[in-house]
Design an enzyme around this catalytic site. Sequence first.
Site, PDB file in Angstrom:
ATOM      1  N   SER A 174      10.054   1.991  11.907  1.00  0.00           N
ATOM      2  CA  SER A 174      10.256   0.600  11.146  1.00  0.00           C
ATOM      3  C   SER A 174      11.588   0.094  11.533  1.00  0.00           C
ATOM      4  O   SER A 174      11.760  -0.243  12.599  1.00  0.00           O
ATOM      5  CB  SER A 174      10.060   1.193   9.469  1.00  0.00           C
ATOM      6  OG  SER A 174      10.275   0.004   8.848  1.00  0.00           O
ATOM      7  N   GLU A 191       8.306  -4.835  -3.151  1.00  0.00           N
ATOM      8  CA  GLU A 191       9.730  -4.084  -3.232  1.00  0.00           C
ATOM      9  C   GLU A 191      10.576  -5.012  -3.160  1.00  0.00           C
ATOM     10  O   GLU A 191      10.465  -6.053  -2.148  1.00  0.00           O
ATOM     11  CB  GLU A 191       9.725  -2.860  -2.307  1.00  0.00           C
ATOM     12  CG  GLU A 191       8.872  -1.828  -2.731  1.00  0.00           C
ATOM     13  CD  GLU A 191       9.292  -0.566  -2.006  1.00  0.00           C
ATOM     14  OE1 GLU A 191       9.640   0.430  -2.382  1.00  0.00           O
ATOM     15  OE2 GLU A 191       8.732  -0.570  -0.448  1.00  0.00           O
ATOM     16  N   ARG A 202      21.340   7.477  -3.157  1.00  0.00           N
ATOM     17  CA  ARG A 202      21.505   6.165  -3.305  1.00  0.00           C
ATOM     18  C   ARG A 202      21.770   5.629  -4.711  1.00  0.00           C
ATOM     19  O   ARG A 202      21.385   6.098  -5.528  1.00  0.00           O
ATOM     20  CB  ARG A 202      20.161   5.419  -2.927  1.00  0.00           C
ATOM     21  CG  ARG A 202      19.773   5.588  -1.593  1.00  0.00           C
ATOM     22  CD  ARG A 202      18.848   4.389  -0.950  1.00  0.00           C
ATOM     23  NE  ARG A 202      18.197   4.897   0.115  1.00  0.00           N
ATOM     24  CZ  ARG A 202      18.551   4.831   1.534  1.00  0.00           C
ATOM     25  NH1 ARG A 202      19.885   4.523   1.675  1.00  0.00           N
ATOM     26  NH2 ARG A 202      18.027   5.366   2.551  1.00  0.00           N
ATOM     27  N   GLY A 229      14.174   9.035  -0.066  1.00  0.00           N
ATOM     28  CA  GLY A 229      13.049   9.662   0.711  1.00  0.00           C
ATOM     29  C   GLY A 229      13.285   9.689   2.098  1.00  0.00           C
ATOM     30  O   GLY A 229      12.126  10.387   3.067  1.00  0.00           O
ATOM     31  N   ASN A 247      12.951  -5.025  -1.139  1.00  0.00           N
ATOM     32  CA  ASN A 247      13.140  -5.072   0.430  1.00  0.00           C
ATOM     33  C   ASN A 247      12.349  -5.640   1.104  1.00  0.00           C
ATOM     34  O   ASN A 247      12.260  -5.577   2.280  1.00  0.00           O
ATOM     35  CB  ASN A 247      13.524  -3.407   0.747  1.00  0.00           C
ATOM     36  CG  ASN A 247      12.107  -2.719   0.808  1.00  0.00           C
ATOM     37  OD1 ASN A 247      10.992  -3.255   0.740  1.00  0.00           O
ATOM     38  ND2 ASN A 247      12.335  -1.326   0.840  1.00  0.00           N
ATOM     39  N   PRO A 264      17.682  10.285  -5.219  1.00  0.00           N
ATOM     40  CA  PRO A 264      17.809  10.523  -3.587  1.00  0.00           C
ATOM     41  C   PRO A 264      16.725  10.008  -2.838  1.00  0.00           C
ATOM     42  O   PRO A 264      15.867   9.527  -3.202  1.00  0.00           O
ATOM     43  CB  PRO A 264      17.160  12.183  -3.844  1.00  0.00           C
ATOM     44  CG  PRO A 264      16.343  12.110  -5.066  1.00  0.00           C
ATOM     45  CD  PRO A 264      16.530  11.333  -5.929  1.00  0.00           C
TER      46      PRO A 264
HETATM   47  C1  16G Z   1       9.979   4.005   3.055  1.00  0.00           C
HETATM   48  C2  16G Z   1       8.923   3.097   2.252  1.00  0.00           C
HETATM   49  C3  16G Z   1       9.469   2.101   1.510  1.00  0.00           C
HETATM   50  C4  16G Z   1      10.593   2.472   0.670  1.00  0.00           C
HETATM   51  C5  16G Z   1      11.700   3.318   1.382  1.00  0.00           C
HETATM   52  C6  16G Z   1      12.629   3.691   0.379  1.00  0.00           C
HETATM   53  C7  16G Z   1       6.664   3.405   2.828  1.00  0.00           C
HETATM   54  C8  16G Z   1       5.653   2.792   3.947  1.00  0.00           C
HETATM   55  N1  16G Z   1       7.967   2.785   2.930  1.00  0.00           N
HETATM   56  O1  16G Z   1      10.502   2.972   3.925  1.00  0.00           O
HETATM   57  O2  16G Z   1       8.668   1.606   0.638  1.00  0.00           O
HETATM   58  O3  16G Z   1      11.315   1.221   0.125  1.00  0.00           O
HETATM   59  O4  16G Z   1      11.022   4.467   2.222  1.00  0.00           O
HETATM   60  O5  16G Z   1      13.574   4.494   1.394  1.00  0.00           O
HETATM   61  O6  16G Z   1       6.353   3.697   1.800  1.00  0.00           O
HETATM   62  P1  16G Z   1      14.694   5.451   0.582  1.00  0.00           P
HETATM   63  O7  16G Z   1      13.836   6.545  -0.088  1.00  0.00           O
HETATM   64  O8  16G Z   1      15.326   6.119   1.697  1.00  0.00           O
HETATM   65  O9  16G Z   1      15.587   4.490  -0.395  1.00  0.00           O
HETATM   66 MG    MG Z   2       8.704  -1.266   8.215  1.00  0.00          MG
END
Ligand code: 16G
Ligand code: MG
Length: 548
Positions: free
Chosen positions: A68, A376, A510, A504, A378, A502
């Site tokens: 991504s 989202e 964060r 993911g 984002n 935390p």
């Molecule tokens: C992943 C998730 C996205 C989420 C992001 C948060 C999928 C396909 N993608 O990219 O939806 O906004 O994680 O990232 O589920 P973070 O947990 O590092 O903040």
């Molecule tokens: Mg993506």
Amino acid sequence: MTILPIEEIKERSDRHPKPSDVKFQYGTAGFRTLGKTLDSVLFRVGVLAALRSKKLDGKTIGVMVTASHNPEPDNGVKLVDPRGEMLESSWEAHATALANAPSSVAFVAAVDELVKTTKIDLSIPARVVYARDTRPTGPQLVAALKDGLEAMKAEYRDAGITTTPVLHYLVRTINTKGTKDSYGEDTEEGYLTKISDAFKKLLAGKATPPPLLIDCANGVGALMAERFKAYLGDTFSINLVNAAIDTPGALNNSCGADFVKVNQKLPPSITLQPGQRACSLDGDADRIIFYYADERGQFHMLDGDKITALVASFIVELVKAAGLDEHIKVGVIQTAYANGSSTKYLSGRLPVKCVPTGVKHLHHAAEHYDVGVYFEANGHGTVLFSPAAQELISSHISSTLAQSTAITHLKNVIDVINQTVGDALSDAFLVEAVLAHKSYSGVEWDSLYSDLPNRLVKVVVGDRNAFETEDAERRLVSPLGLQAKINELVRRYEGGRSFVRPSGTEDVVRVYAEAVSRPEADELAFRVAGLVYDEAGGDPSRKPKEFL
Ligand code: 16G
Ligand code: MG
């Protein structure tokens, strides 16, 4: 195959040894880390995908190789379930277990165990479709994946280099082919035709929108956007920037949706004329952020929350005009990252639900509405129409011209949307169609509500798993006492809101904060980050100065 081909799997697995110093985890976005460490993971995912297909009666499972918006040296892989949705959560743990088996012998034993515990009938055939983005480690990782699929004698289809949402679309169309749930032709041409036809019908009779500048993050979205051009004809022009998919190091580098959202500014490679609108995709084209320059040339961002506000109200209006408002209820799903102003704006009009971060949570929540709109902040999102709502729309007998026009628009809205997953290009066409219907420019769209200034900060901690949340990640339950300190700080800021969770996808915690003014939002974010840093036992002499 009725018994597991143990020798075959073991022999092939020996060619893809697991690096001993890495622990893999199937997280919110599948496996994701440095591409060069992922060879064993891809081999094992090949085996796992075959097992998943057998478990689901030979339905086709998708495998997408992408990281991504991550930097170019990273790569990743995720599985797609038969209706084009994310892998069922209970299998995430199986994926992690298989990926971490220390040796080929241990791997075969883990596979055998999985077959037994989940009662997989090995005589059922396995079918898999896979694709990759443009990353340089992609070809080698796909070769490892194929080795895993061949070890399991799976039938497979290579969808080549394409976007994540196209792969999701292919999975759904392959599995519904020839049934009453058919979702379209199971080819890239089928995808391009379905979306572009619906878009052209939505634009019919409307003033032609100005050309749209699309920042492709130097990723696979550039290929797909280029292919769309031929299908769009004269109806709509798109101009691509950051489309250099072959330039080493260019992917997601100072461009793309994540850059714009995080930095809240234009990529340096883009200049906008006053009034001009543009958008940025991420590296696998499942996220989109819009923006425009006002008449003074000032940059304004239109993120996922703004897309929700625009799209949800348009659908509500169409449903009402069609005379179906008694039968079709529209709902919105957000996460804690949604701007407080957007939540306020939407809650006054529609049911709004907040769920934890990650597409699977939003997607599942959206399935509970007749029409579920989720984005989202984002920029990842889509709209889901329940089978019952689609049936009502397609069988509705209109009593007036206005009703029949609204029904036609709704049908085209359904077809322009990729309901399997967030799809940056399909979302771009949806947004442009709504803007054309409402005769909105960027300014008018933006003025639906004003964003509260906000700030996102990440804090590196020893163990992010020490941070646990509840209430859709809006409250910390552990470390004990930290939430009370955060509440105490937040109270001192007008319009203040802050939460800690935390990540993911990265080994960090964060912090999000918003407040009525930019300096206050920044200050609140950094002070909460300071609390997190202290709590996590950070060295006081190395505490970042902004956190003080
Ligand atoms: C992943 C998730 C996205 C989420 C992001 C948060 C999928 C396909 N993608 O990219 O939806 O906004 O994680 O990232 O589920 P973070 O947990 O590092 O903040
Ligand atoms: Mg993506």
